[in-house]
Design a protein around this motif. Sequence first.
Motif, PDB file in Angstrom:
ATOM      1  N   TYR A 297      35.140  24.114  35.177  1.00  7.61           N
ATOM      2  CA  TYR A 297      35.382  22.945  34.329  1.00  7.61           C
ATOM      3  C   TYR A 297      35.652  21.721  35.194  1.00  7.61           C
ATOM      4  CZ  TYR A 297      40.321  24.001  35.309  1.00  7.61           C
ATOM      5  OH  TYR A 297      41.517  24.265  35.931  1.00  7.61           O
TER       6      TYR A 297
ATOM      7  N   MET B 171      40.478  17.865  30.317  1.00  4.50           N
ATOM      8  CA  MET B 171      39.546  18.869  30.800  1.00  4.50           C
ATOM      9  C   MET B 171      38.208  18.707  30.084  1.00  4.50           C
ATOM     10  SD  MET B 171      40.270  22.910  30.958  1.00  4.50           S
ATOM     11  CE  MET B 171      39.314  23.698  29.698  1.00  4.50           C
ATOM     12  N   TYR B 172      37.109  18.907  30.818  1.00  7.08           N
ATOM     13  CA  TYR B 172      35.757  18.787  30.281  1.00  7.08           C
ATOM     14  C   TYR B 172      35.046  20.107  30.542  1.00  7.08           C
ATOM     15  CZ  TYR B 172      37.519  14.122  30.472  1.00  7.08           C
ATOM     16  OH  TYR B 172      38.333  13.028  30.318  1.00  7.08           O
ATOM     17  N   LYS B 173      34.616  20.760  29.482  1.00  8.30           N
ATOM     18  CA  LYS B 173      34.120  22.132  29.539  1.00  8.30           C
ATOM     19  C   LYS B 173      32.704  22.249  30.092  1.00  8.30           C
ATOM     20  CE  LYS B 173      36.854  23.519  25.552  1.00  8.30           C
ATOM     21  NZ  LYS B 173      36.794  23.986  24.166  1.00  8.30           N
ATOM     22  N   PHE B 174      32.451  23.419  30.675  1.00  7.95           N
ATOM     23  CA  PHE B 174      31.127  23.833  31.135  1.00  7.95           C
ATOM     24  C   PHE B 174      30.204  23.960  29.918  1.00  7.95           C
ATOM     25  CE2 PHE B 174      28.377  27.615  31.463  1.00  7.95           C
ATOM     26  CZ  PHE B 174      27.579  27.267  32.520  1.00  7.95           C
TER      27      PHE B 174
ATOM     28  N   PHE C  79      28.378  19.591  32.171  1.00  8.11           N
ATOM     29  CA  PHE C  79      29.698  19.609  31.546  1.00  8.11           C
ATOM     30  C   PHE C  79      29.718  18.627  30.379  1.00  8.11           C
ATOM     31  CE2 PHE C  79      30.270  20.625  36.014  1.00  8.11           C
ATOM     32  CZ  PHE C  79      31.085  21.744  35.973  1.00  8.11           C
ATOM     33  N   GLU C  80      30.764  18.738  29.570  1.00  5.92           N
ATOM     34  CA  GLU C  80      30.980  17.728  28.547  1.00  5.92           C
ATOM     35  C   GLU C  80      31.039  16.365  29.226  1.00  5.92           C
ATOM     36  OE1 GLU C  80      33.687  20.031  25.255  1.00  5.92           O
ATOM     37  OE2 GLU C  80      34.718  19.222  27.003  1.00  5.92           O
TER      38      GLU C  80
ATOM     39  N   GLN D 108      38.085  18.176  35.412  1.00  3.02           N
ATOM     40  CA  GLN D 108      39.307  17.565  34.904  1.00  3.02           C
ATOM     41  C   GLN D 108      39.449  16.196  35.540  1.00  3.02           C
ATOM     42  OE1 GLN D 108      42.569  19.487  37.982  1.00  3.02           O
ATOM     43  NE2 GLN D 108      42.789  20.001  35.886  1.00  3.02           N
TER      44      GLN D 108
END
Length: 156
Positions: A69, A78-81, A109-110, A71
Amino acid sequence: MKSFFALLLFTALSFSLSAQTIEHPHVQISDDPTTQVIKIERNTKFTIITFEHSNSGEGGWITLNKGIYLQDSNGQDMYKFIKCEGIPLMPEKKELPAGSSKFTFKVYFEKVPASVKRINIIERAVPKTEKSSYFNFFGLSLSESDKGENGPKYQI
């Protein structure tokens, strides 16, 4: 006809304002001396990180933990996969033959907002006493003007 060109110009400007590419971003600390972040792209949907892994010439394997992830550098957001290209997810592995030199892959990522100026990439949060190497990078600049002078410092 003028309104069509005005709309076309507005669309082009809107896209260029929402997209950003940083080549060879400055990295403050990296856990992996064999892998570099060579590009960060931010578009309307994703933040895309392009990595380049240098094989030692002895062969081996490479894989990505789907728990990776982003951050912000403050560790608050946090920005997700989302997905990856060119690298398998654990438990699968890609064998790297002896003599091969460089291996490039992308991880999506997001979208990270434009207000964020530095990010961390965390594949796996591990204690410094653990001997494994993960794609962990800290303090990556999202500014084109912040290239750094000496490259990343490694914490292995």
